[in-house]
Scaffold this active site. Sequence first.
Site, PDB file in Angstrom:
ATOM      1  N   HIS A   1       0.820  -1.218   0.000  1.00  0.00           N
ATOM      2  CA  HIS A   1       0.000   0.000   0.000  1.00  0.00           C
ATOM      3  C   HIS A   1       0.856   1.272   0.000  1.00  0.00           C
ATOM      4  O   HIS A   1       0.478   2.281   0.587  1.00  0.00           O
ATOM      5  CB  HIS A   1      -0.947   0.029   1.206  1.00  0.00           C
ATOM      6  CG  HIS A   1      -1.963  -1.078   1.227  1.00  0.00           C
ATOM      7  ND1 HIS A   1      -3.223  -0.952   0.699  1.00  0.00           N
ATOM      8  CD2 HIS A   1      -1.888  -2.340   1.692  1.00  0.00           C
ATOM      9  CE1 HIS A   1      -3.895  -2.084   0.857  1.00  0.00           C
ATOM     10  NE2 HIS A   1      -3.095  -2.955   1.459  1.00  0.00           N
TER      11      HIS A   1
ATOM     12  N   ASN B   1     -10.382  -2.769   2.467  1.00  0.00           N
ATOM     13  CA  ASN B   1     -10.071  -2.762   1.035  1.00  0.00           C
ATOM     14  C   ASN B   1     -11.338  -2.514   0.231  1.00  0.00           C
ATOM     15  O   ASN B   1     -12.444  -2.508   0.784  1.00  0.00           O
ATOM     16  CB  ASN B   1      -9.478  -4.121   0.620  1.00  0.00           C
ATOM     17  CG  ASN B   1      -8.007  -4.254   0.975  1.00  0.00           C
ATOM     18  OD1 ASN B   1      -7.310  -3.255   1.202  1.00  0.00           O
ATOM     19  ND2 ASN B   1      -7.524  -5.481   1.015  1.00  0.00           N
TER      20      ASN B   1
ATOM     21  N   TYR C   1       0.754  -3.986  12.133  1.00  0.00           N
ATOM     22  CA  TYR C   1       0.706  -2.565  11.753  1.00  0.00           C
ATOM     23  C   TYR C   1       1.548  -1.697  12.683  1.00  0.00           C
ATOM     24  O   TYR C   1       2.272  -0.817  12.234  1.00  0.00           O
ATOM     25  CB  TYR C   1      -0.752  -2.082  11.672  1.00  0.00           C
ATOM     26  CG  TYR C   1      -1.458  -2.682  10.466  1.00  0.00           C
ATOM     27  CD1 TYR C   1      -1.705  -4.056  10.394  1.00  0.00           C
ATOM     28  CD2 TYR C   1      -1.840  -1.914   9.391  1.00  0.00           C
ATOM     29  CE1 TYR C   1      -2.316  -4.628   9.292  1.00  0.00           C
ATOM     30  CE2 TYR C   1      -2.447  -2.474   8.274  1.00  0.00           C
ATOM     31  CZ  TYR C   1      -2.684  -3.828   8.233  1.00  0.00           C
ATOM     32  OH  TYR C   1      -3.281  -4.396   7.138  1.00  0.00           O
TER      33      TYR C   1
HETATM   34 FE1  HDE Z   1      -2.527  -4.801   5.478  1.00  0.00          FE
HETATM   35  N1  HDE Z   1      -0.727  -3.991   5.954  1.00  0.00           N
HETATM   36  N2  HDE Z   1      -1.891  -6.604   6.096  1.00  0.00           N
HETATM   37  N3  HDE Z   1      -4.300  -5.647   4.892  1.00  0.00           N
HETATM   38  N4  HDE Z   1      -3.190  -3.029   4.851  1.00  0.00           N
HETATM   39  C1  HDE Z   1      -0.363  -2.720   5.792  1.00  0.00           C
HETATM   40  O1  HDE Z   1       0.739  -1.434   7.412  1.00  0.00           O
HETATM   41  C2  HDE Z   1      -0.779  -6.821   6.830  1.00  0.00           C
HETATM   42  C3  HDE Z   1      -4.646  -6.966   5.026  1.00  0.00           C
HETATM   43  C4  HDE Z   1      -4.457  -2.725   4.414  1.00  0.00           C
HETATM   44  O2  HDE Z   1      -3.231   3.487   3.980  1.00  0.00           O
HETATM   45  C5  HDE Z   1       0.968  -2.404   6.417  1.00  0.00           C
HETATM   46  O3  HDE Z   1       1.072   0.767   7.772  1.00  0.00           O
HETATM   47  C6  HDE Z   1      -0.716  -8.214   7.250  1.00  0.00           C
HETATM   48  C7  HDE Z   1      -6.059  -7.144   4.817  1.00  0.00           C
HETATM   49  C8  HDE Z   1      -4.527  -1.339   4.038  1.00  0.00           C
HETATM   50  O4  HDE Z   1      -1.623   3.332   5.461  1.00  0.00           O
HETATM   51  C9  HDE Z   1       1.379  -3.721   7.067  1.00  0.00           C
HETATM   52  C10 HDE Z   1      -1.829  -8.795   6.697  1.00  0.00           C
HETATM   53  C11 HDE Z   1      -6.536  -5.886   4.530  1.00  0.00           C
HETATM   54  C12 HDE Z   1      -3.245  -0.825   4.279  1.00  0.00           C
HETATM   55  C13 HDE Z   1       0.221  -4.617   6.704  1.00  0.00           C
HETATM   56  C14 HDE Z   1      -2.559  -7.784   5.994  1.00  0.00           C
HETATM   57  C15 HDE Z   1      -5.435  -4.976   4.577  1.00  0.00           C
HETATM   58  C16 HDE Z   1      -2.443  -1.906   4.786  1.00  0.00           C
HETATM   59  C17 HDE Z   1       1.964  -1.764   5.497  1.00  0.00           C
HETATM   60  C18 HDE Z   1      -2.255 -10.245   6.793  1.00  0.00           C
HETATM   61  C19 HDE Z   1      -7.987  -5.493   4.192  1.00  0.00           C
HETATM   62  C20 HDE Z   1      -2.777   0.574   4.013  1.00  0.00           C
HETATM   63  C21 HDE Z   1       2.052  -0.314   5.917  1.00  0.00           C
HETATM   64  C22 HDE Z   1      -2.316 -10.749   8.118  1.00  0.00           C
HETATM   65  C23 HDE Z   1      -8.909  -5.748   5.261  1.00  0.00           C
HETATM   66  C24 HDE Z   1      -3.023   1.484   5.188  1.00  0.00           C
HETATM   67  C25 HDE Z   1       1.256  -0.220   7.110  1.00  0.00           C
HETATM   68  C26 HDE Z   1      -2.581   2.887   4.842  1.00  0.00           C
HETATM   69  C27 HDE Z   1      -1.106  -1.768   5.168  1.00  0.00           C
HETATM   70  C28 HDE Z   1       0.173  -5.882   7.131  1.00  0.00           C
HETATM   71  C29 HDE Z   1      -3.749  -8.069   5.266  1.00  0.00           C
HETATM   72  C30 HDE Z   1      -5.602  -3.577   4.313  1.00  0.00           C
HETATM   73  C31 HDE Z   1       2.726  -4.279   6.644  1.00  0.00           C
HETATM   74  C32 HDE Z   1       0.375  -8.834   8.067  1.00  0.00           C
HETATM   75  C33 HDE Z   1      -6.842  -8.437   4.923  1.00  0.00           C
HETATM   76  C34 HDE Z   1      -5.740  -0.600   3.503  1.00  0.00           C
HETATM   77  O5  HDE Z   1       1.459  -3.620   8.452  1.00  0.00           O
END
Ligand code: HDE
Length: 711
Positions: A92, A165, A379
């Site tokens: 993202h 999402n 996060y």
């Molecule tokens: Fe994320 N995800 N994600 N994700 N995600 C990040 O956090 C992660 C997942 C989503 O505009 C990171 O600050 C893991 C699902 C959005 O700043 C990180 C897993 C969904 C955004 C991270 C998921 C999301 C992130 C990278 C599986 C939809 C952007 C930078 C367990 C429900 C937020 C950050 C923004 C961002 C980890 C799966 C949505 C690395 C470990 C499911 C919208 O922490």
Amino acid sequence: MPSKKTDAPKQSEAAGTQTPDRANTNAKLQSLEADRSDATGHALRTNQGVRIADNQNTLKAGDRGPSLLEDFIMREKITHFDHERIPERIVHARGTGAHGFFQSYGNHAELTKAGFLQDPEKITPVFVRFSTVQGPRGSGDTVRDVRGFAVKFYTDEGNFDLVGNNMPVFFIQDAIKFPDFVHAVKPEPHNEIPTGGSAHDTFWDFVSLVPESAHMVMWAMSDRAIPRSLRMMEGFGVHTFRLINAEGVASFVKFHWKPKQGVHSLLWDEAQKLAGKDTDFQRRDLCEAIETGDYPEWELGVQIVPEADEHTFDFDLLDPTKLIPEELVPVTPLGKMVLNRNPDNFFAEVEQVAFCPGHIVPGIDFTNDPLLQGRLFSYTDTQLSRLGGPNFHQIPINRPVAPNHNNQRDALHQHVVHKGRASYEPNSIDGGWPKETPPAAQDGGFESYQERVDAYKIRQRSESFGDHFSQARLFFQSMSPTEQQHIIKAYSFELGKVEREAIRAREVNEILANIDLKLAAAVAANLGLPAPKAGTVQVKGSKLAESPALSQMNHPGVVGIKGRKIAVLLANGVDAASVDRLVKALEAHSARPMLLGPTSAPVKAADGKQLPVDASMEGMPSIMFDGIVVPAGKASTDALAASGLAKHFVLEGYKHLKALVLTKELATGLGLKEDKGLLLGDDQKTVDAFVKAVEGHRVWEREAAAEAVPA
Ligand code: HDE
């Protein structure tokens, strides 16, 4: 049971110090504003406050001599510059954001005690960040990808982050697979190609080996992955959450954002061209809409499942690769979100905002969805390296409007000058402050929902997570024929880029064949592979044959053509009255007409008047518009018909199924026939039909005729 503290603060005692104080919200918001710096009228100074006399020249030994190390002004400036970048998000990374507010439609106390959902008068500030997933910070906006839809609610009771999402499911079921998935979708490690897309071997290798991804990949190959605008996307919390009311009664919920603007997409050809011609297409669109007062609006709703009904579905509520069809559990609207302010500074706000699914408030709680559980850790962890330490909550965009006193101290970038001598609890030196607040119906301390857990400690996937194809099939079979064709083309395009034949074949035979044999056969034909005769597993199928809510054609929106961009093509000799008539008629519908000329120079109308244009047809090609209008004028029509640029503009718009108003001569010259959205003339009747066609987003009836027009 949680322990009840007898020395907890009374509400009056604690005002302004520890417990949420609604009266303080406005003052707090104003204090956040104090961090916005406006240099107007101020002298240029160093970071130490020294006025700078010369910002043009380094201190040197003579005007042609060597620079001097003692130049603290130059060194401070360059040192700061050297460290301007922070690590981009690992996923993202590419995104944009906006401020706005949330307002509840009513009192939802029967569902949750969360304060921001109790009072229709209450305005809760929000900050939203939309993003793509795969590409780096500088990648294109319109690539085929999932879009992040992250909302930070600055509630009186603390920040609530709904980090969702634009698709309601996810690729994997367990957090431990996330690094594998992300490594597979990211650019290939040897050459860092492709930027921003999933059309490559490692992605398809992984998803073809991991059938739990089948449903989400289907969404990613659908039109949802190429939204026309960030304003025209649904948003989903994905996981099942809990809402808890003051009596402690919990319900399972799925969060939904429904856009008033409707759910609309680009065509694949447009998306690809835009990625080159305007990398910033979607952030520009959002920014301009807010700038011009077309504030995008979404309705927040929830699908509610009483705790007792947890096991009544043919899938597991804890499985994030499944959705609850809206035909089984309708979405109950809770309130609205309006985005009405652009950030003042992209870095300070959009880049530094730190979301975390673990940021919740009393009245909301998690479930045991194993993907959500992993996210609760990830996060905060990622912010430590991205934002440089554990005080990122003090950065203005992340700061809650609720007070946040505690005994956490020091660490990198500490902004707070903590008064008081005791940074521990219990203490007697500072009168015991800050103190715990016991849970209560309102304004109580956070209390986790008490769920009985009685199980073996094991690494094992629940059998109830085992069906990977029924909902993927439901999705495909709920699409309109046009959407199905787009999905077939998307699989064919992406797999066509995969170099290893074994991966292509595995996806077709072991994934697509289990979803839908017609889909598998069509993709196989496009790849030159034999059509599979049967799937490889027994698929139990869904209770529903179709879920119409899944087709975005069933989400036309309620704002008409408000904010839609219309190109008005001009050339010398145009009829100024016709231009005026058309522009006024479009503005009456709150559309955004833009005058385009062969160049950026003004156009000379038939009556000799100079008409300034907004851009040239080359600078703003047809792919940036929702419709095209050509005003009357013999000389201008002749000029457009003789211009390759103008002809391409109109033909491309036609090919992309856009609504067009043309002069008869131009349409005939280009060999285009009238249809529901290709209209001739400039009278009110023509405009009305044009508006209707733009409302429909595309003239789908034209698809067959448009096939023959070159792209
Ligand atoms: Fe994320 N995800 N994600 N994700 N995600 C990040 O956090 C992660 C997942 C989503 O505009 C990171 O600050 C893991 C699902 C959005 O700043 C990180 C897993 C969904 C955004 C991270 C998921 C999301 C992130 C990278 C599986 C939809 C952007 C930078 C367990 C429900 C937020 C950050 C923004 C961002 C980890 C799966 C949505 C690395 C470990 C499911 C919208 O922490």
